[in-house]
Design a protein around this motif. Structure first.
Motif, PDB file in Angstrom:
ATOM      1  N   GLN A  15       0.976  -1.136  -0.115  1.00 57.26           N
ATOM      2  CA  GLN A  15      -0.098   0.074  -0.332  1.00 57.26           C
ATOM      3  C   GLN A  15       0.855   1.267  -0.167  1.00 57.26           C
ATOM      4  OE1 GLN A  15      -3.137  -1.098  -0.937  1.00 57.26           O
ATOM      5  NE2 GLN A  15      -3.504  -2.434   0.285  1.00 57.26           N
ATOM      6  N   GLU A  16       2.234   1.094  -0.427  1.00 55.69           N
ATOM      7  CA  GLU A  16       2.866   1.932  -0.601  1.00 55.69           C
ATOM      8  C   GLU A  16       2.817   3.692  -1.113  1.00 55.69           C
ATOM      9  OE1 GLU A  16       6.767   1.227  -0.612  1.00 55.69           O
ATOM     10  OE2 GLU A  16       6.892   0.171   1.220  1.00 55.69           O
ATOM     11  N   ASN A  17       1.477   3.326  -2.059  1.00 59.95           N
ATOM     12  CA  ASN A  17       1.067   4.615  -2.880  1.00 59.95           C
ATOM     13  C   ASN A  17       0.123   5.701  -2.188  1.00 59.95           C
ATOM     14  OD1 ASN A  17      -0.734   2.360  -2.510  1.00 59.95           O
ATOM     15  ND2 ASN A  17      -1.871   3.254  -4.414  1.00 59.95           N
ATOM     16  N   PHE A  18       0.319   5.433  -1.477  1.00 55.62           N
ATOM     17  CA  PHE A  18      -0.217   6.670  -0.515  1.00 55.62           C
ATOM     18  C   PHE A  18       0.348   6.353   0.505  1.00 55.62           C
ATOM     19  CE2 PHE A  18      -3.548   3.589  -0.111  1.00 55.62           C
ATOM     20  CZ  PHE A  18      -3.091   3.472   1.333  1.00 55.62           C
ATOM     21  N   SER A  59      -5.395  19.271   2.415  1.00 55.04           N
ATOM     22  CA  SER A  59      -4.329  18.218   2.247  1.00 55.04           C
ATOM     23  C   SER A  59      -4.876  16.887   1.490  1.00 55.04           C
ATOM     24  CB  SER A  59      -3.068  18.557   2.678  1.00 55.04           C
ATOM     25  OG  SER A  59      -3.060  17.433   3.240  1.00 55.04           O
ATOM     26  N   ALA A  60      -5.630  16.883   2.618  1.00 57.68           N
ATOM     27  CA  ALA A  60      -6.602  15.343   2.423  1.00 57.68           C
ATOM     28  C   ALA A  60      -7.348  15.006   1.489  1.00 57.68           C
ATOM     29  CB  ALA A  60      -6.582  14.932   4.160  1.00 57.68           C
ATOM     30  N   ASP A  61      -6.681  13.024   1.042  1.00 60.86           N
ATOM     31  CA  ASP A  61      -7.889  12.931  -0.486  1.00 60.86           C
ATOM     32  C   ASP A  61      -8.986  11.857  -0.018  1.00 60.86           C
ATOM     33  OD1 ASP A  61      -6.523  13.914  -3.080  1.00 60.86           O
ATOM     34  OD2 ASP A  61      -4.817  12.298  -2.363  1.00 60.86           O
ATOM     35  N   LEU A  62      -8.518  11.676   1.349  1.00 59.45           N
ATOM     36  CA  LEU A  62      -9.800  10.960   1.954  1.00 59.45           C
ATOM     37  C   LEU A  62      -9.661  11.015   3.786  1.00 59.45           C
ATOM     38  CD1 LEU A  62     -11.695   8.814   1.476  1.00 59.45           C
ATOM     39  CD2 LEU A  62     -10.154   7.033   1.600  1.00 59.45           C
ATOM     40  N   TYR A  63     -10.411  10.696   4.553  1.00 57.86           N
ATOM     41  CA  TYR A  63     -10.591  11.623   5.686  1.00 57.86           C
ATOM     42  C   TYR A  63     -11.157  10.592   6.582  1.00 57.86           C
ATOM     43  CZ  TYR A  63     -11.307  13.535  10.292  1.00 57.86           C
ATOM     44  OH  TYR A  63     -11.009  14.430  11.322  1.00 57.86           O
ATOM     45  N   LEU A  64     -10.107   9.544   7.115  1.00 57.85           N
ATOM     46  CA  LEU A  64     -11.034   8.328   8.159  1.00 57.85           C
ATOM     47  C   LEU A  64     -11.090   8.807   9.633  1.00 57.85           C
ATOM     48  CD1 LEU A  64     -11.268   4.983   8.516  1.00 57.85           C
ATOM     49  CD2 LEU A  64      -9.065   4.551   8.998  1.00 57.85           C
ATOM     50  N   THR A  65     -12.702   8.183   9.948  1.00 57.28           N
ATOM     51  CA  THR A  65     -12.583   9.303  10.873  1.00 57.28           C
ATOM     52  C   THR A  65     -14.473   8.451  12.484  1.00 57.28           C
ATOM     53  OG1 THR A  65     -13.238  11.063  12.514  1.00 57.28           O
ATOM     54  CG2 THR A  65     -13.795  10.782  10.284  1.00 57.28           C
ATOM     55  N   LYS A  66     -14.178   8.833  13.295  1.00 54.64           N
ATOM     56  CA  LYS A  66     -14.875   8.459  14.150  1.00 54.64           C
ATOM     57  C   LYS A  66     -16.355   9.606  13.471  1.00 54.64           C
ATOM     58  CE  LYS A  66     -15.326   8.057  18.525  1.00 54.64           C
ATOM     59  NZ  LYS A  66     -16.038   6.921  18.432  1.00 54.64           N
ATOM     60  N   PRO A  67     -17.873   9.339  13.656  1.00 52.95           N
ATOM     61  CA  PRO A  67     -18.482   9.881  13.293  1.00 52.95           C
ATOM     62  C   PRO A  67     -18.934  11.035  14.237  1.00 52.95           C
ATOM     63  CG  PRO A  67     -19.555   8.114  13.121  1.00 52.95           C
ATOM     64  CD  PRO A  67     -18.255   8.065  13.581  1.00 52.95           C
ATOM     65  N   MET A 122      -9.263   5.119  -2.908  1.00 50.87           N
ATOM     66  CA  MET A 122      -7.542   5.811  -3.273  1.00 50.87           C
ATOM     67  C   MET A 122      -7.008   5.317  -4.390  1.00 50.87           C
ATOM     68  SD  MET A 122      -6.900   7.797  -0.710  1.00 50.87           S
ATOM     69  CE  MET A 122      -5.083   8.613  -1.074  1.00 50.87           C
ATOM     70  N   GLU A 123      -6.979   3.818  -4.734  1.00 49.22           N
ATOM     71  CA  GLU A 123      -6.685   3.495  -6.148  1.00 49.22           C
ATOM     72  C   GLU A 123      -7.827   4.068  -6.980  1.00 49.22           C
ATOM     73  OE1 GLU A 123      -6.718  -1.091  -5.978  1.00 49.22           O
ATOM     74  OE2 GLU A 123      -4.669  -0.447  -5.138  1.00 49.22           O
ATOM     75  N   GLU A 124      -9.333   4.062  -6.402  1.00 54.06           N
ATOM     76  CA  GLU A 124      -9.841   4.576  -7.783  1.00 54.06           C
ATOM     77  C   GLU A 124      -9.794   6.039  -8.020  1.00 54.06           C
ATOM     78  OE1 GLU A 124     -12.101   3.387 -11.020  1.00 54.06           O
ATOM     79  OE2 GLU A 124     -11.140   1.969 -10.141  1.00 54.06           O
ATOM     80  N   GLN A 125      -9.698   6.518  -8.410  1.00 50.44           N
ATOM     81  CA  GLN A 125      -9.292   8.051  -8.160  1.00 50.44           C
ATOM     82  C   GLN A 125     -10.298   8.771  -8.516  1.00 50.44           C
ATOM     83  OE1 GLN A 125      -7.020  10.629  -6.241  1.00 50.44           O
ATOM     84  NE2 GLN A 125      -6.433   7.923  -5.472  1.00 50.44           N
TER      85      GLN A 125
END
Length: 204
Positions: A15-18, A59-67, A122-125
């Motif tokens: 997973q080193e592409n991000f 700067s983020a493409d995706l945000y992983l968080t609690k709601p 992330m892979e399906e940009q």
């Protein structure tokens, strides 16, 4: 929560592409565990308490968080897609259902499934190539939209406009998050220019 396990899954060698940035806040125990366990991984950044969260979101493409209410509101204002995890019964479950229904977030049941969803997104940009910007910004089909993300905030009875630059990936749904607001959508596709541009004017 599942953050420690997710950090491991999302920073594996394949997973080193991000790059994954984990903000631990005041949770020093989690920060120390992550640094000890995965500190050697080049695609992982571990931070403690930060004062520039808005810059990190921009700067983020995706945000992983609690709601949580604050987290999801910040992400919505920054127009960052969310992957929501570990909801606490009550208001957080309501937030999760709300943002998933609006198409602003996705979720999954297990840490492994959450990791798979993150990697897929992330892979399906093309699924993430949607950016709300000022209505005065010029947009060209072969270029990334120039300008900062444009959070739109208005009061009831006011009229405001913006443009959403999208690389088409299917049906696009526009929804007003609050009841009583009317949204008008006008589509502007790539338009060929058939006339020469005078030298004293811009050629774009």
């Amino acid at each position: 929560g599942p953050i420690e396990k997710l950090a491991g899954l999302l920073t594996e060698e394949e997973q080193e592409n991000f790059t994954l940035t984990v903000v631990c806040g005041t949770n020093d125990t989690l920060k120390q565990r992550l640094e000890k366990k995965y500190g050697s991984r080049k695609n992982l950044q571990v931070k403690g308490f930060v004062k520039d969260m808005s810059c990190l979101l921009d700067s983020a493409d995706l945000y992983l968080t609690k709601p949580g209410g604050l987290s999801t509101s910040e992400a919505a204002a920054a127009a960052v897609p969310m992957v929501l995890v570990d909801a606490v019964a009550g208001c957080e479950e309501n937030n999760l259902r709300h943002f998933v229904k609006l198409g602003m977030a996705v979720t999954a049941d297990t840490a492994m499934e959450v990791a798979e969803v993150c990697v897929e997104l992330m892979e399906e940009q093309e699924m993430l190539q949607c950016k709300m910007i000022s209505s005065l910004t010029k947009v060209f089909a072969d270029q990334e939209p120039v300008g900062e993300k444009f959070p739109l905030s208005i009061l009831r009875g006011e009229t405001a406009s913006c443009q959403v630059a999208v690389k088409s990936f299917g049906t696009i749904r526009v929804t007003a998050a609050a009841p009583g607001f009317r949204v008008t959508v006008r589509e502007a596709c790539q338009v060929p220019v058939g006339y020469a541009c005078p030298p004293d004017l811009q050629d774009d």
